[in-house]
Write an enzyme that holds these catalytic residues in place. Structure first.
Site, mmCIF file in Angstrom:
data_model
loop_
_atom_site.group_PDB
_atom_site.id
_atom_site.type_symbol
_atom_site.label_atom_id
_atom_site.label_comp_id
_atom_site.label_asym_id
_atom_site.label_seq_id
_atom_site.Cartn_x
_atom_site.Cartn_y
_atom_site.Cartn_z
ATOM 1 N N LYS A 196 -14.933 1.308 -44.923
ATOM 2 C CA LYS A 196 -16.164 1.834 -45.141
ATOM 3 C C LYS A 196 -16.708 2.372 -43.679
ATOM 4 O O LYS A 196 -16.832 1.369 -42.811
ATOM 5 C CB LYS A 196 -17.217 1.019 -45.882
ATOM 6 C CG LYS A 196 -17.179 1.131 -47.199
ATOM 7 C CD LYS A 196 -18.529 0.408 -47.786
ATOM 8 C CE LYS A 196 -18.569 0.551 -49.163
ATOM 9 N NZ LYS A 196 -19.688 -0.129 -49.844
ATOM 10 N N ASN A 241 -21.626 -6.028 -52.718
ATOM 11 C CA ASN A 241 -23.207 -5.664 -52.363
ATOM 12 C C ASN A 241 -24.099 -6.833 -53.065
ATOM 13 O O ASN A 241 -25.269 -6.351 -53.056
ATOM 14 C CB ASN A 241 -23.430 -4.301 -52.896
ATOM 15 C CG ASN A 241 -22.654 -3.202 -52.281
ATOM 16 O OD1 ASN A 241 -22.734 -3.090 -51.146
ATOM 17 N ND2 ASN A 241 -21.954 -2.343 -53.242
ATOM 18 N N ARG A 297 -15.620 -3.246 -56.493
ATOM 19 C CA ARG A 297 -16.056 -3.367 -55.174
ATOM 20 C C ARG A 297 -17.680 -3.381 -55.031
ATOM 21 O O ARG A 297 -18.102 -4.059 -53.833
ATOM 22 C CB ARG A 297 -15.631 -2.213 -54.226
ATOM 23 C CG ARG A 297 -15.868 -2.296 -52.783
ATOM 24 C CD ARG A 297 -14.957 -1.459 -52.075
ATOM 25 N NE ARG A 297 -15.303 -1.405 -50.396
ATOM 26 C CZ ARG A 297 -14.679 -0.904 -49.572
ATOM 27 N NH1 ARG A 297 -13.465 -0.192 -49.849
ATOM 28 N NH2 ARG A 297 -14.911 -1.093 -48.338
ATOM 29 N N GLU A 313 -15.098 1.956 -54.341
ATOM 30 C CA GLU A 313 -16.132 1.545 -55.007
ATOM 31 C C GLU A 313 -16.613 2.191 -56.120
ATOM 32 O O GLU A 313 -17.526 2.586 -56.323
ATOM 33 C CB GLU A 313 -17.327 1.522 -53.870
ATOM 34 C CG GLU A 313 -18.598 0.634 -54.126
ATOM 35 C CD GLU A 313 -19.591 0.516 -53.202
ATOM 36 O OE1 GLU A 313 -20.050 -0.532 -53.064
ATOM 37 O OE2 GLU A 313 -19.784 1.533 -52.519
ATOM 38 N N ARG A 373 -9.964 15.763 -38.453
ATOM 39 C CA ARG A 373 -9.826 15.702 -39.847
ATOM 40 C C ARG A 373 -9.075 14.102 -40.070
ATOM 41 O O ARG A 373 -8.620 14.179 -41.385
ATOM 42 C CB ARG A 373 -9.022 16.960 -40.887
ATOM 43 C CG ARG A 373 -9.770 18.057 -40.628
ATOM 44 C CD ARG A 373 -9.168 19.090 -41.438
ATOM 45 N NE ARG A 373 -10.067 20.391 -41.439
ATOM 46 C CZ ARG A 373 -9.878 21.387 -40.771
ATOM 47 N NH1 ARG A 373 -8.840 21.300 -39.796
ATOM 48 N NH2 ARG A 373 -10.554 22.410 -40.700
ATOM 49 N N GLU A 390 -23.160 -13.289 -44.835
ATOM 50 C CA GLU A 390 -21.887 -12.536 -45.415
ATOM 51 C C GLU A 390 -20.911 -13.456 -45.901
ATOM 52 O O GLU A 390 -20.174 -13.339 -46.749
ATOM 53 C CB GLU A 390 -21.372 -11.606 -44.465
ATOM 54 C CG GLU A 390 -22.467 -10.303 -44.396
ATOM 55 C CD GLU A 390 -22.715 -9.435 -45.235
ATOM 56 O OE1 GLU A 390 -21.923 -9.513 -46.451
ATOM 57 O OE2 GLU A 390 -23.405 -8.303 -45.424
ATOM 58 N N HIS A 408 -29.533 -6.999 -40.164
ATOM 59 C CA HIS A 408 -28.881 -7.085 -41.543
ATOM 60 C C HIS A 408 -28.359 -8.217 -42.210
ATOM 61 O O HIS A 408 -28.803 -8.446 -43.557
ATOM 62 C CB HIS A 408 -27.200 -6.101 -41.272
ATOM 63 C CG HIS A 408 -26.737 -6.191 -42.636
ATOM 64 N ND1 HIS A 408 -27.040 -5.155 -43.656
ATOM 65 C CD2 HIS A 408 -25.578 -6.559 -43.022
ATOM 66 C CE1 HIS A 408 -26.191 -5.140 -44.585
ATOM 67 N NE2 HIS A 408 -25.374 -6.306 -44.084
ATOM 68 N N LYS A 443 -12.442 -10.235 -49.425
ATOM 69 C CA LYS A 443 -13.049 -8.745 -49.196
ATOM 70 C C LYS A 443 -11.805 -7.998 -49.522
ATOM 71 O O LYS A 443 -11.676 -6.927 -50.027
ATOM 72 C CB LYS A 443 -13.776 -8.519 -47.897
ATOM 73 C CG LYS A 443 -14.125 -6.938 -47.816
ATOM 74 C CD LYS A 443 -15.324 -6.647 -46.840
ATOM 75 C CE LYS A 443 -15.792 -5.399 -47.010
ATOM 76 N NZ LYS A 443 -16.799 -4.897 -45.980
ATOM 77 N N HIS A 502 -27.380 -6.968 -51.287
ATOM 78 C CA HIS A 502 -27.700 -5.923 -50.586
ATOM 79 C C HIS A 502 -28.888 -4.719 -51.323
ATOM 80 O O HIS A 502 -29.213 -4.245 -50.184
ATOM 81 C CB HIS A 502 -26.321 -4.955 -50.162
ATOM 82 C CG HIS A 502 -25.525 -6.098 -49.243
ATOM 83 N ND1 HIS A 502 -24.975 -7.258 -49.334
ATOM 84 C CD2 HIS A 502 -24.847 -5.496 -48.224
ATOM 85 C CE1 HIS A 502 -24.194 -7.627 -48.547
ATOM 86 N NE2 HIS A 502 -24.247 -6.678 -47.540
ATOM 87 N N HIS A 523 -30.888 -3.965 -48.246
ATOM 88 C CA HIS A 523 -30.993 -2.709 -47.366
ATOM 89 C C HIS A 523 -32.604 -2.192 -47.789
ATOM 90 O O HIS A 523 -32.975 -1.502 -46.833
ATOM 91 C CB HIS A 523 -30.195 -1.763 -48.245
ATOM 92 C CG HIS A 523 -28.704 -1.942 -47.683
ATOM 93 N ND1 HIS A 523 -27.543 -1.237 -48.489
ATOM 94 C CD2 HIS A 523 -28.267 -2.448 -46.731
ATOM 95 C CE1 HIS A 523 -26.390 -1.600 -47.860
ATOM 96 N NE2 HIS A 523 -26.811 -2.395 -46.719
#
Length: 382
Positions: A154, A255, A251, A247, A132, A196, A277, A237, A258, A262
């Site tokens: 993330k 993206n 945040r 997010e 956990r 990026e 990517h 960032k 993206h 994506h």
């Protein structure tokens, strides 16, 4: 990459703090950090560390990192995974979780992600769920992972429904971005990461974008400009992550490019021979600015400036630049509909009023996107 790169003359690292209260940590940026990794990681107080790497990076740096940690008295295990996006899967997660448990890693111990974004995302997710939650350290080895995926907590894997749809927010305890490791990074990977870097200027820092236009060659070549570009990207960032860790608001600006990017990755089935990517992000950035211009939000001159800079750096900028094509307009729209930023069936885009003036635009109707993509498909040439 080579051992020579790892043994590069150390520079005094730039420290970028990420002040998240009890989850606060530092990002260290500089040359030669692998050589001091043992002492820095041991200072976190763990008794054992499970290094997770891939078959590209492991043979180059895993032994040196393990020796550095063992010299500080830590018990070490090393797990080597196949390189590539396909490793970010349920099967890959199972393999890492089992390896971490087999290494008897406890909550006070560490998982150390040594590699690019795939390894960082996968090892971070395993750390988030084993027992956990155990602590982990990012040692990113590509420009893309140094300026993006290693920062912000993330973690996740891909599913057949799309990229990064299964994961968790789990902040690292430390990020060591050794810029010397980029000296012999394949040029394609360097360019992909650079997309990026440019993104941070396009979001809200027109001065940084102008700096990139002036200094991108030095960033590629190495030296203080590279360290500055990585540190500034991490700073940008980190500032967004501190404002919006999970997010729910700002945040989403990260993206930019993206939603399109994506979708292109999904259309090409994550086949890195066709598209990686950062290349998807580069095309996505250009599409976001051209879409903004088509909606009358952004000067066309700004969209052209973005395209000119990314093209100068050797990046793709058009749908027609994707080897083997990128499918039909309907296929692209369907891929976008799986995006995590979809709410109530309407697409959320990050659009721009100009360079450094990006904003979140919820509720964009699919028909306006369809018309734009139709135009792009008709005008885009390989």
């Amino acid at each position: 990459m080579s051992h020579a790169a790892a043994q590069a003359e150390p520079s005094a690292p730039i420290t970028v703090p990420v002040p998240l209260g009890e989850r606060a940590y530092d990002i260290l940026v500089g040359r030669g950090l692998i050589g001091t990794a043992g002492a820095r990681i041991a200072a976190l107080g763990a008794r054992a560390a499970a290094i997770v790497t891939d078959a590209h990076v492991g043979p180059l740096y895993a032994d040196a990192l393990a020796a550095s940690l063992e010299a500080q008295g830590l018990r070490i295990s090393v797990t080597v995974l196949p390189p590539g996006e396909a490793t970010k899967s349920y099967a890959g997660l199972e393999r890492v979780c089992d390896a971490v448990l087999e290494a008897r890693i406890e909550r006070g111990d560490l998982v150390v992600a040594l590699g690019g974004g795939v390894i960082g995302d996968l090892a971070g997710f395993a750390a988030a769920v084993v027992r956990r939650g155990v602590r982990f350290v990012q040692v990113p080895t590509t420009l893309l992972s140094q300026v993006d995926s290693s920062v912000g907590g993330k973690t996740g894997i891909n599913s057949r429904h799309g990229k990064n749809l299964v994961g968790a927010f789990h902040q690292p305890s430390l990020v060591l971005a050794d810029t010397a490791l980029l000296d012999t990074l394949p040029i394609r990977e360097m360019r992909a990461g650079y997309a990026e870097v440019v993104k941070y200027g396009l979001i809200d820092d027109p001065g940084f974008f102008a700096w990139c236009e002036a200094h991108w060659r030095e960033v590629f070549a190495g030296g203080p400009e590279r360290d500055r570009a990585v540190a500034q990207s991490c700073r940008a960032k980190a500032a967004v992550v501190v404002r919006d860790e999970h997010e729910n608001g700002d945040r989403a600006l990260l993206n930019l490019g993206h939603t399109f990017g994506h979708a292109l990755e999904r259309i090409t089935a994550y086949d890195s021979a066709r598209l990686v990517h950062g290349e998807g992000v580069a095309i996505g950035l250009c599409l976001a600015f051209r879409f903004s211009a088509s909606l009358g939000l952004c000067p066309r001159a700004d969209a052209e400036r973005v395209e000119a800079h990314l093209k100068a750096a050797g990046l793709p900028t058009r749908l027609g630049d994707v080897p083997g094509g990128c499918g039909t307009v309907d296929a692209l729209l369907d891929a976008m509909a799986q995006d995590k930023k979809v709410k109530g069936g309407a697409l959320t885009f990050i659009l721009a009023r100009g360079i450094g003036q990006s904003f979140i635009a919820p509720g964009i109707e699919a028909e306006s996107v369809r018309a734009f993509l139709r135009d792009e498909t008709n005008t885009s040439r390989p």
